[in-house]
Design an enzyme around this catalytic site. Sequence first.
Site, PDB file in Angstrom:
ATOM      1  CE1 TYR A 158      -3.836  -2.664  -0.026  1.00  0.00           C
ATOM      2  CE2 TYR A 158      -2.315  -3.665   1.925  1.00  0.00           C
ATOM      3  CZ  TYR A 158      -3.215  -3.475   1.387  1.00  0.00           C
ATOM      4  OH  TYR A 158      -4.166  -4.825   1.231  1.00  0.00           O
ATOM      5  CG  HIS A 159       3.066   2.264   3.109  1.00  0.00           C
ATOM      6  ND1 HIS A 159       3.474   2.008   3.731  1.00  0.00           N
ATOM      7  CD2 HIS A 159       1.498   2.421   2.671  1.00  0.00           C
ATOM      8  CE1 HIS A 159       2.477   2.339   4.625  1.00  0.00           C
ATOM      9  NE2 HIS A 159       1.023   2.261   4.372  1.00  0.00           N
ATOM     10  CB  VAL A 160       4.260   2.057  -4.512  1.00  0.00           C
ATOM     11  CG1 VAL A 160       4.460   1.837  -5.852  1.00  0.00           C
ATOM     12  CG2 VAL A 160       2.447   0.244  -4.524  1.00  0.00           C
TER      13      VAL A 160
END
Lengths: 506, 111
Positions: free
Chosen positions: A440-442
């Site tokens: 979720y933290h690209v």
Amino acid sequence: MTHPQHTDASRLSADTELTAEVVVIGTGAGGAAVARELAEAGRDVLLLEEGPWVTAADYGKLGTLDATRLLYRDAGLTASRGAPPVLLPMGRAVGGTTVINLGTVLRMQPEHFARWQEAGIARLTYAELSAAYDRVEELMPSRPVADAVIGPNTRMLMDGLAKLAIPGEVLTRNAPDCRGAGRCFLGCPTDAKRGVHLDWIPRALGRGARLVTGVRAERVLVESGRAAGVEGSVLGPNETRRHRFTVRAGRVVVACGALLSPVLLHASGLGKRHPASGANLGVHPACRAIGLYDAPVRGQAGVPQAYHAPVSSPGEMYVETAFLPPALMGPALPGFGPEHQKLMQRYDHFALAGFRIIETERGSVKRAIGGMPAIDYALCARDLATVRAGLKLSARLLFETGAQRVFIPVHGLDTLESPNDISKIDDPRIEASDLELSGYHVHGTLRMGPDPRTSVVAENGAYHGVPGLYVADASLFPTSSRVNPQHTVMALATLIARGMVNERPA
Amino acid sequence: MSALISPALARVVRAANEVFAPPAAPDPVPVLERVFADAKVALRRGLVLMLWAFELGPLPYRFSRFSRLPLPERVAWVTRLSRSKGALAKTLYSVLKVLLQSSAYDASAAY
């Protein structure tokens, strides 16, 4: 959502060309922060967004699948190639992923910023970043999750962490009036979570910025060596081109997120200029364990993500609380048929412990056929060891708090019947490809730095070698921010926009 | 845009739904049609290809398409897929499980 400065491109009946001083591609955390600063400084800003402009009135009562269809890119099915495939959900609406994230806004810590400096960041200081966080918080009030909306799932895990003597903290979120509806990732049904579509974009439009939705940017125009605008499509049925859409602008800000920004630059013929373009992909791979309890837990009540605990051995990770609605809990539980149905009938009896790791190996993204991102990402042995440790810790937490059984997303080992089974997670026959992971933290794919040989973008957001072209999203991160990236993206974008204001107009 | 799921594929989806989802689950065909109605062409084609791969998977082993197998054999086939280490088998199993169980449990009456 309507606004006099907003144009829904689906109403355009022919090819269109507009002009602006600055065109900003993407309306998520980065694009909104840039637009706010530039518009407040009196610049002529045009924002482009592929998705619709929607609010709780549109998504608040939708079921999981319909909300996913409305708010997520490719119905939430974006995934990497490699072992294992990692699901990488992205928002596709005005506000980008801030519409569908869990609302956690945390400042990057100085010791983690020091790693950016070790990675080559020389001009940007932590003091400047802190001042930018302050500026962001003026328009995005954030505070620790109120006790009243910390749900039973989170309380159970807080107890478990305390029993294991692992310190943690209540998270800070941009939802000061949150009522704990428990479905942030389907769009907050009360708009208590202040995604940038609610305050930041209207603020920019109120200062004269324009917004066009339903347009896909396909190519940054570069003329005589400098940025000259954007070319794209007004989207028709099934995202096909209905009309050509062009914006002529002396400055172009790319803020499409760390998966799509490098793809857009590759499509613009800029991908091969810098070896680091599209490389250095980090996702903070996340995994979970689900505990089944004799007594009801009612894990769905309250804020899904309200607490986290950093763990540093054997690798870096954060244990985080989270919970799933039935439509996502069903596929997350093992099996199918009558046994699976019996499990789902006990939906109120589940608690979920999640975790995400700070990976040591990085992936890459490039442009595939059709302009989609081809994402290559694999878990190395060291990171696999950290995921195993996270699974064991999550299972321990659940058993410590009274779980009768624990379910983990591991092929061939999906159920742990007792704490004695936890050691089976170390079975060397379990490979990376046996795991189900999501991210979720690209970040990191157009890393910033002073040297064009090792970075893509300078520390002021300017793309190396193409005057007038800027990047303002999580692509810039040279290394992980550790914490959820939204706040840092907005702070960096604020600094970049202020730098642009101080430059001579193109 | 024409329908995503042809009558032949609708038989596949419903046959798989009998295995993956509870009996009270709604018909998944209109749900999938709705969810992927606006999806990009490549994604829709990918889904159709995947459904056909799922349908034809048992052919070399059971001499039958998936949708024509009796229910106990369909259950056995899906069990086999769920235990396979092969990348394609894992992907087919995971995609069908996610689509059909999400569709089923999005309707609270299903469980």
